[in-house]
Write a protein that holds these residues in place. Structure first.
Motif, PDB file in Angstrom:
ATOM      1  N   LEU A   1       0.920  -1.263  -0.030  1.00 33.75           N
ATOM      2  CA  LEU A   1       0.075  -0.129  -0.067  1.00 33.75           C
ATOM      3  C   LEU A   1       0.837   1.341   0.032  1.00 33.75           C
ATOM      4  N   VAL A   2       2.017   1.169   0.705  1.00 33.81           N
ATOM      5  CA  VAL A   2       2.815   2.390   0.874  1.00 33.81           C
ATOM      6  C   VAL A   2       3.497   2.665  -0.500  1.00 33.81           C
ATOM      7  N   GLN A   3       4.015   1.210  -0.984  1.00 38.01           N
ATOM      8  CA  GLN A   3       4.506   1.341  -2.531  1.00 38.01           C
ATOM      9  C   GLN A   3       3.720   2.084  -3.607  1.00 38.01           C
ATOM     10  N   VAL A   4       2.296   1.768  -3.348  1.00 34.67           N
ATOM     11  CA  VAL A   4       1.462   2.051  -4.392  1.00 34.67           C
ATOM     12  C   VAL A   4       0.936   3.703  -4.032  1.00 34.67           C
ATOM     13  N   VAL A   5       0.970   4.092  -2.951  1.00 30.05           N
ATOM     14  CA  VAL A   5       0.525   5.448  -2.678  1.00 30.05           C
ATOM     15  C   VAL A   5       1.586   6.251  -3.068  1.00 30.05           C
ATOM     16  N   TRP A   6       2.896   5.946  -2.621  1.00 33.36           N
ATOM     17  CA  TRP A   6       4.168   6.607  -2.868  1.00 33.36           C
ATOM     18  C   TRP A   6       4.425   6.893  -4.461  1.00 33.36           C
TER      19      TRP A   6
ATOM     20  N   PRO B   1       4.661  11.344 -10.161  1.00 33.88           N
ATOM     21  CA  PRO B   1       4.389  12.599 -11.120  1.00 33.88           C
ATOM     22  C   PRO B   1       4.921  13.698 -10.729  1.00 33.88           C
ATOM     23  N   MET B   2       5.323  14.230  -9.445  1.00 37.41           N
ATOM     24  CA  MET B   2       6.072  15.289  -8.996  1.00 37.41           C
ATOM     25  C   MET B   2       7.550  15.378  -9.385  1.00 37.41           C
ATOM     26  N   LEU B   3       7.988  14.239  -8.791  1.00 35.54           N
ATOM     27  CA  LEU B   3       9.372  14.086  -8.988  1.00 35.54           C
ATOM     28  C   LEU B   3       9.935  14.088 -10.542  1.00 35.54           C
ATOM     29  N   LEU B   4       9.276  13.191 -11.224  1.00 34.57           N
ATOM     30  CA  LEU B   4       9.863  13.235 -12.668  1.00 34.57           C
ATOM     31  C   LEU B   4       9.113  13.984 -13.705  1.00 34.57           C
ATOM     32  N   ASP B   5       7.821  14.788 -13.324  1.00 36.21           N
ATOM     33  CA  ASP B   5       6.841  15.487 -14.038  1.00 36.21           C
ATOM     34  C   ASP B   5       6.750  14.501 -15.305  1.00 36.21           C
ATOM     35  N   VAL B   6       5.992  13.308 -14.661  1.00 35.02           N
ATOM     36  CA  VAL B   6       5.371  12.721 -15.776  1.00 35.02           C
ATOM     37  C   VAL B   6       3.944  12.514 -15.323  1.00 35.02           C
ATOM     38  N   PHE B   7       2.965  12.153 -16.393  1.00 34.18           N
ATOM     39  CA  PHE B   7       1.625  12.003 -16.196  1.00 34.18           C
ATOM     40  C   PHE B   7       1.189  10.657 -17.037  1.00 34.18           C
ATOM     41  N   TRP B   8       1.028   9.664 -16.335  1.00 32.44           N
ATOM     42  CA  TRP B   8       0.816   8.539 -16.861  1.00 32.44           C
ATOM     43  C   TRP B   8      -0.670   8.215 -16.616  1.00 32.44           C
ATOM     44  N   SER B   9      -1.295   7.186 -17.384  1.00 35.11           N
ATOM     45  CA  SER B   9      -2.721   6.615 -17.045  1.00 35.11           C
ATOM     46  C   SER B   9      -2.828   6.014 -15.559  1.00 35.11           C
TER      47      SER B   9
END
Length: 222
Positions: A69-74, A80-88
């Motif tokens: 759960l921690v892995q999924v939420v993190w 998206p914030m660290l790498l500036d990517v927005f995947w589905s």
């Protein structure tokens, strides 16, 4: 006491079916990633090259020793914030669960590789097999055979853990179930149905893993 009525669940079958398709997609591709990447990870974790072994062991320990759960939420909120990517959301669910499955399958493959007698390596050298041919023709087939029961068990686990992506907005089976429960005020029927559905899918694969493990033990005793 609330009357039990599964009509609402059956009536919402199209939405649940759509969620099931997404759940199976995530499960399938996460297992593909885990199988393809797990064996190379096992080779690295067993390597005599210390830096590669340290990195591989750190990766395995990271995913095996932290809650899924921690892995999924993190992953969903930080990547998206660290790498500036927005995947589905579905793609992100596949990636993070695939990374988790890679760690567990890597450990299963590593144990299988270590069970191969060293005499086979000596025989391969005597036959003139190079390092990669030894891995391809001797190590890989035996590792897959030995690790198969554990790999199936891991596949069942990732199917169950795929429900966690519902918490971050992925419209899988669990998400559709939560939505239905909220709309109809029928949590007993909805979650009972979901539990039964996961059970019906997981039990046959669990029995298959137990059967293969039994057969493998018998072959090893011969």
């Amino acid at each position: 006491m609330q009357n039990i009525d599964f009509f609402f669940v059956l009536n919402a079958w199209p939405a649940l079916l759509q969620g099931l398709i997404i759940t199976l997609q995530i499960t399938f591709w996460a297992n593909v990633i885990g199988l393809v990447a797990g064996f190379p990870l096992a080779l690295l974790s067993s390597s005599s090259f210390l830096p590669a072994r340290i990195v591989a062991r750190f990766y395995i320990d990271l995913f095996r020793c932290t809650p899924v759960l921690v892995q999924v939420v993190w992953f969903f909120f930080c990547i998206p914030m660290l790498l500036d990517v927005f995947w589905s959301p579905v793609f992100m669910g596949i990636v993070i669960l695939g990374m988790n499955q890679t760690a567990f399958n890597g450990e299963a493959f590593r144990a299988a590789i270590q069970s191969i007698p060293l005499a086979q390596k000596d025989a391969s050298v005597a036959l003139g097999l190079g390092r990669w041919n030894y891995v391809r023709y001797v190590v890989l087939p035996q590792a897959i055979k030995t690790a198969t029961p554990v790999l199936i068990t891991n596949a069942i686990g990732i199917f169950q853990q795929s429900s966690l992506v519902a918490l971050v907005g992925v419209a899988d089976l669990m998400y559709q179930g939560k939505l239905l429960s909220t709309q109809t005020y029928r949590p007993i029927e909805t979650f009972t149905f979901l539990a039964a559905f996961y059970l019906v899918i997981a039990i046959p694969f669990g029995r298959l893993a137990a059967f293969l493990e039994y057969r493998l033990e018998r072959l090893n005793r011969i």
